[in-house]
Scaffold this motif. Structure first.
Motif, PDB file in Angstrom:
ATOM      1  N   LEU A  81       1.049  -1.291  -0.015  1.00 57.00           N
ATOM      2  CA  LEU A  81      -0.197  -0.100   0.118  1.00 57.00           C
ATOM      3  C   LEU A  81       0.931   1.281  -0.062  1.00 57.00           C
ATOM      4  CD1 LEU A  81      -2.570  -1.062   2.577  1.00 57.00           C
ATOM      5  CD2 LEU A  81      -2.988  -0.337  -0.102  1.00 57.00           C
ATOM      6  N   ALA A  82       1.826   1.338   0.951  1.00 57.17           N
ATOM      7  CA  ALA A  82       3.276   2.102   0.282  1.00 57.17           C
ATOM      8  C   ALA A  82       3.615   2.421  -1.141  1.00 57.17           C
ATOM      9  CB  ALA A  82       4.079   2.012   1.415  1.00 57.17           C
ATOM     10  N   ARG A  83       3.464   1.430  -1.452  1.00 55.94           N
ATOM     11  CA  ARG A  83       4.213   1.617  -2.796  1.00 55.94           C
ATOM     12  C   ARG A  83       5.854   2.060  -3.505  1.00 55.94           C
ATOM     13  NH1 ARG A  83       0.252   2.415  -7.317  1.00 55.94           N
ATOM     14  NH2 ARG A  83      -1.742   3.278  -6.226  1.00 55.94           N
ATOM     15  N   PRO A  84       6.459   1.168  -1.953  1.00 56.99           N
ATOM     16  CA  PRO A  84       7.596   1.443  -2.584  1.00 56.99           C
ATOM     17  C   PRO A  84       7.935   1.714  -4.481  1.00 56.99           C
ATOM     18  CG  PRO A  84       7.768  -0.543  -1.806  1.00 56.99           C
ATOM     19  CD  PRO A  84       5.878   0.528  -1.625  1.00 56.99           C
ATOM     20  N   GLN A  85       8.990   2.209  -4.226  1.00 57.74           N
ATOM     21  CA  GLN A  85       9.763   1.942  -5.849  1.00 57.74           C
ATOM     22  C   GLN A  85      10.743   0.727  -5.484  1.00 57.74           C
ATOM     23  OE1 GLN A  85      10.212   6.796  -5.759  1.00 57.74           O
ATOM     24  NE2 GLN A  85       9.680   6.684  -7.460  1.00 57.74           N
ATOM     25  N   VAL A  86      11.923   0.983  -4.946  1.00 59.04           N
ATOM     26  CA  VAL A  86      12.954  -0.159  -4.945  1.00 59.04           C
ATOM     27  C   VAL A  86      13.188  -1.607  -3.574  1.00 59.04           C
ATOM     28  CG1 VAL A  86      15.458  -0.793  -4.546  1.00 59.04           C
ATOM     29  CG2 VAL A  86      14.209   1.565  -6.206  1.00 59.04           C
ATOM     30  N   ALA A  95       8.834   8.732   8.793  1.00 59.92           N
ATOM     31  CA  ALA A  95      10.042   8.746   8.201  1.00 59.92           C
ATOM     32  C   ALA A  95      10.319   9.585   7.363  1.00 59.92           C
ATOM     33  CB  ALA A  95      10.833   7.519   7.550  1.00 59.92           C
ATOM     34  N   GLU A  96       9.696  10.019   6.203  1.00 61.69           N
ATOM     35  CA  GLU A  96       9.890  11.113   5.315  1.00 61.69           C
ATOM     36  C   GLU A  96       9.387  12.315   5.309  1.00 61.69           C
ATOM     37  OE1 GLU A  96       7.644   9.433   1.650  1.00 61.69           O
ATOM     38  OE2 GLU A  96       9.164   7.960   1.758  1.00 61.69           O
ATOM     39  N   ASP A  98      -7.262   4.492  -0.080  1.00 63.96           N
ATOM     40  CA  ASP A  98      -7.111   5.089   1.030  1.00 63.96           C
ATOM     41  C   ASP A  98      -5.612   5.502   1.559  1.00 63.96           C
ATOM     42  OD1 ASP A  98      -9.782   6.078   1.013  1.00 63.96           O
ATOM     43  OD2 ASP A  98      -9.987   4.548   2.742  1.00 63.96           O
ATOM     44  N   ALA A  99      -5.304   4.552   1.016  1.00 66.43           N
ATOM     45  CA  ALA A  99      -3.575   4.631   1.493  1.00 66.43           C
ATOM     46  C   ALA A  99      -2.370   5.991   0.864  1.00 66.43           C
ATOM     47  CB  ALA A  99      -3.188   3.162   0.948  1.00 66.43           C
ATOM     48  N   ASP A 100      -3.322   5.801  -0.360  1.00 68.82           N
ATOM     49  CA  ASP A 100      -2.764   6.806  -1.036  1.00 68.82           C
ATOM     50  C   ASP A 100      -3.190   8.309  -0.436  1.00 68.82           C
ATOM     51  OD1 ASP A 100      -1.260   5.170  -2.614  1.00 68.82           O
ATOM     52  OD2 ASP A 100      -3.016   5.197  -4.271  1.00 68.82           O
ATOM     53  N   ALA A 101      -4.047   8.903  -0.009  1.00 72.92           N
ATOM     54  CA  ALA A 101      -4.672   9.933   0.309  1.00 72.92           C
ATOM     55  C   ALA A 101      -3.573  10.130   1.681  1.00 72.92           C
ATOM     56  CB  ALA A 101      -6.021   9.403   0.875  1.00 72.92           C
ATOM     57  N   PHE A 102      -3.348   8.555   2.189  1.00 72.53           N
ATOM     58  CA  PHE A 102      -2.552   9.072   3.879  1.00 72.53           C
ATOM     59  C   PHE A 102      -0.845   9.629   2.842  1.00 72.53           C
ATOM     60  CE2 PHE A 102      -0.647   6.398   7.342  1.00 72.53           C
ATOM     61  CZ  PHE A 102      -0.717   7.839   8.152  1.00 72.53           C
ATOM     62  N   LEU A 103      -0.527   8.959   2.260  1.00 69.85           N
ATOM     63  CA  LEU A 103       0.778   8.854   2.523  1.00 69.85           C
ATOM     64  C   LEU A 103       0.998   8.972   0.524  1.00 69.85           C
ATOM     65  CD1 LEU A 103       3.490   8.167   2.702  1.00 69.85           C
ATOM     66  CD2 LEU A 103       3.066   5.546   1.485  1.00 69.85           C
ATOM     67  N   PRO A 104       1.356  10.258   0.482  1.00 68.26           N
ATOM     68  CA  PRO A 104       1.751  10.451  -0.726  1.00 68.26           C
ATOM     69  C   PRO A 104       3.324  10.757  -0.916  1.00 68.26           C
ATOM     70  CG  PRO A 104       2.571  12.631   1.284  1.00 68.26           C
ATOM     71  CD  PRO A 104       1.791  11.130   1.712  1.00 68.26           C
ATOM     72  N   PRO A 105       3.066  10.696  -2.889  1.00 70.47           N
ATOM     73  CA  PRO A 105       4.717  10.130  -2.999  1.00 70.47           C
ATOM     74  C   PRO A 105       5.499  11.198  -2.094  1.00 70.47           C
ATOM     75  CG  PRO A 105       3.031  10.816  -4.548  1.00 70.47           C
ATOM     76  CD  PRO A 105       2.075  11.384  -3.213  1.00 70.47           C
ATOM     77  N   TYR A 106       7.186  10.589  -2.085  1.00 65.41           N
ATOM     78  CA  TYR A 106       8.217  10.797  -1.730  1.00 65.41           C
ATOM     79  C   TYR A 106       8.918  11.822  -2.516  1.00 65.41           C
ATOM     80  CZ  TYR A 106      13.064  11.326   0.413  1.00 65.41           C
ATOM     81  OH  TYR A 106      13.286  11.064   0.881  1.00 65.41           O
ATOM     82  N   ASP A 107       8.602  12.731  -1.320  1.00 66.18           N
ATOM     83  CA  ASP A 107       9.598  14.017  -2.324  1.00 66.18           C
ATOM     84  C   ASP A 107      10.944  14.274  -1.781  1.00 66.18           C
ATOM     85  OD1 ASP A 107      10.553  16.832  -3.047  1.00 66.18           O
ATOM     86  OD2 ASP A 107       8.977  18.194  -1.740  1.00 66.18           O
ATOM     87  N   ALA A 108      11.835  13.758  -2.069  1.00 63.70           N
ATOM     88  CA  ALA A 108      13.282  13.787  -1.614  1.00 63.70           C
ATOM     89  C   ALA A 108      14.279  15.265  -1.782  1.00 63.70           C
ATOM     90  CB  ALA A 108      14.537  13.403  -2.250  1.00 63.70           C
TER      91      ALA A 108
END
Length: 388
Positions: free
Chosen positions: A15-20, A150-151, A182-192
Motif C-alpha cells: 500500500l505504501a508503493r515503494p519504488q525499490v 520517516a519522510e 485511502d492509503a494514497d490519501a494518507f501517504l503522498p509520493p515521497y518528495d526527496a
C-alpha cells in the motif's frame, strides 16, 4: 483478510508503493520479501525488486536507491541485522528515510531461529527510529505510518519496525487491509528535494566531516529524533485515525496505569499477556497497570514517568539482556525515572530468550513480587524460570 504478521506487513508495504525493494531472506522475516516478490510479479506492486547477495548489500542497495530520491524498503532479522550494522549509521547519518522491517530473533551462539529482542535492542544507538508492533494489525498500520514519519521533512530519518519473531510474524489473525485509494490519501509520493542526486541542482552527499563540524551533524540527528519524531508520530496517528478509524497512543500505551500501585513495563506481543493479567488482578481488587513501549527510539520518557511515579513498585519485563549489566529497556526506564526525581522501586525481569514462552503465570508471579515489596530487595535483574 486472515494474515500472518509477515503477510500483514507485506500488505502494508504494498500500500505504501515503494519504488525499490532490496531483498535477502532470513528466518523469520522471509515471508515478507516472498510475498512482495509475488506482488511485483503479479503486477499489484510496481517496484524494482533487487535480489542481493547479503543483508549488508540489502541495506547498501536501499541507501543508494534512497539517495536517488526513491522510496525504499528492505527487511531482515537477527544475524542479518547485525551484519547490516555498519550500514545503519550510513543510512541515519545520510538522513535517508528508509523503512525496514526486522523480525526480532535471538542472536548466536547458541544458534537459534526463535524470537527474542536482542537483535534490535542491541542497535538502539545507531540513529534509527525503532517501533515495536503488538500484533498483525499494528504491523500493517506501522508499515504505512513508518513512511509518513520517516519522510516528514522535519524528520528525514530511517525507520525500523520490529515484529516479534514467530509470535507475530507467523501467527495468523483477521486484519483490516485499507484500500489503495485511502492509503494514497494518507501517504503522498515521497518528495526527496534537497537530499538526493540532482544534476540540475547538485548537492554534496556522503562526505567526511572532521572535528570542527562532526558534532553539529550528530546534534541535528539527536534533535530530530528527540523533538521532531514525537511530533511527526502524533500528526501521523491523528491523520491515520481520521482516515482508517484506528487510533494509536503515540510512543507508549498506558493501560490502567493512571491509578496503579503496581506497573509492568514491556514491549511487543508480550503486552497481550500482561494486559490479561492486569484485567485479572483488577477484578480481584488489585490496582495493577501496564505500560507498553511502542517506540524505543525516541524513548517515551514522559509517558514512563507519568505512569510510574505514583506507583508503589514497577517491573520491566523484556526479552534481552546486556551481559554483565541489565536489560536495555530497564536502563532507559530507570534513567527516565532518575532524571524526573522519581524514587519508585524497580526490578528487571528477563524472559523469552531464545523463543521461550512468557506465560500468564510468570506475569502473575511478577506482580506478586511487586506486591510483596520484593522489588526493594534481592536481585534487581532476574531471569524467568531461573532465578527465584
Amino acid at each position: 483478510m486472515f494474515l500472518s504478521g509477515d503477510e500483514a506487513f507485506a500488505e502494508g508495504v504494498r500500500l505504501a508503493r515503494p519504488q525499490v525493494i532490496s531483498a535477502y531472506p532470513i528466518t523469520p522475516q522471509t515471508v515478507v520479501v516472498e510475498r512482495l516478490s509475488e506482488m511485483v510479479e503479479a503486477g499489484s506492486l510496481r517496484a524494482e525488486y533487487v535480489h542481493v547477495e547479503s543483508e549488508h548489500s540489502a541495506l547498501s542497495c536501499a541507501i543508494g536507491a534512497a539517495a536517488t530520491g526513491a522510496r525504499t524498503f528492505t527487511a531482515t532479522s537477527s544475524q542479518g541485522l547485525l551484519y547490516m550494522a555498519e550500514c545503519l549509521t550510513y543510512a541515519s547519518g545520510g538522513r535517508f528515510p528508509i523503512v525496514m522491517m526486522n523480525a526480532t530473533r535471538s542472536t548466536a551462539l547458541p544458534w537459534n531461529i526463535y524470537g527474542d529482542q536482542r537483535d534490535a535492542l542491541s542497535l538502539l544507538d545507531h540513529g534509527w527510529i525503532q517501533a515495536f508492533a503488538q500484533d498483525a494489525q499494528e504491523a500493517l498500520d506501522l508499515a504505512l505510518m513508518a513512511y509518513v514519519v520517516a519522510e516528514d521533512p522535519t524528520v528525514r530519518t530511517p525507520f525500523m519496525v520490529n515484529l516479534d519473531g514467530f509470535t507475530i510474524t507467523h501467527t495468523y489473525e483477521p486484519v483490516d487491509v485499507p484500500s489503495q485509494q485511502d492509503a494514497d490519501a494518507f501517504l503522498p509520493p515521497y518528495d526527496a528535494t534537497g537530499n538526493r542526486f540532482d544534476f540540475q541542482h547538485p548537492v554534496n552527499m556522503g562526505y567526511s566531516a572532521g572535528p570542527a563540524f562532526n558534532a553539529f551533524y550528530k546534534y541535528q540527528e539527536h534533535k530530530a529524533m528527540a523533538e521532531a519524531v514525537p511530533a511527526a508520530v502524533a500528526r501521523a496517528e491523528e491523520r491515520f485515525a481520521e482516515l482508517f478509524g484506528r487510533r494509536y497512543p503515540g510512543l507508549a500505551e498506558c493501560y490502567r496505569a493512571e491509578d496503579a500501585d503496581y506497573v509492568v513495563v514491556t514491549l511487543g506481543a508480550t503486552a497481550g499477556v500482561v494486559r490479561s493479567v492486569v484485567d485479572e488482578l483488577r477484578s480481584d481488587g488489585v490496582r495493577a497497570g501496564m505500560v507498553r513501549i511502542r517506540y524505543m527510539r525516541p524513548f517515551p520518557s514522559r509517558a514512563i514517568v507519568e505512569a510510574l511515579c505514583s506507583a508503589r513498585a514497577a517491573a520491566v519485563l523484556e526479552q534481552d539482556v546486556s551481559f554483565g549489566a541489565e536489560g536495555a529497556v530497564f536502563s532507559d526506564v530507570n534513567s527516565a525515572l532518575y532524571q524526573a526525581g522519581c524514587n519508585v522501586p524497580t526490578v528487571n525481569f528477563v524472559g523469552g530468550l531464545g523463543g521461550a514462552d512468557i506465560t500468564l503465570q510468570q506475569v502473575r508471579d511478577i506482580f506478586a513480587c511487586l506486591r510483596d515489596s520484593d522489588a526493594e530487595g534481592g536481585e534487581r535483574v532476574r531471569f524467568l524460570d531461573i532465578d527465584g
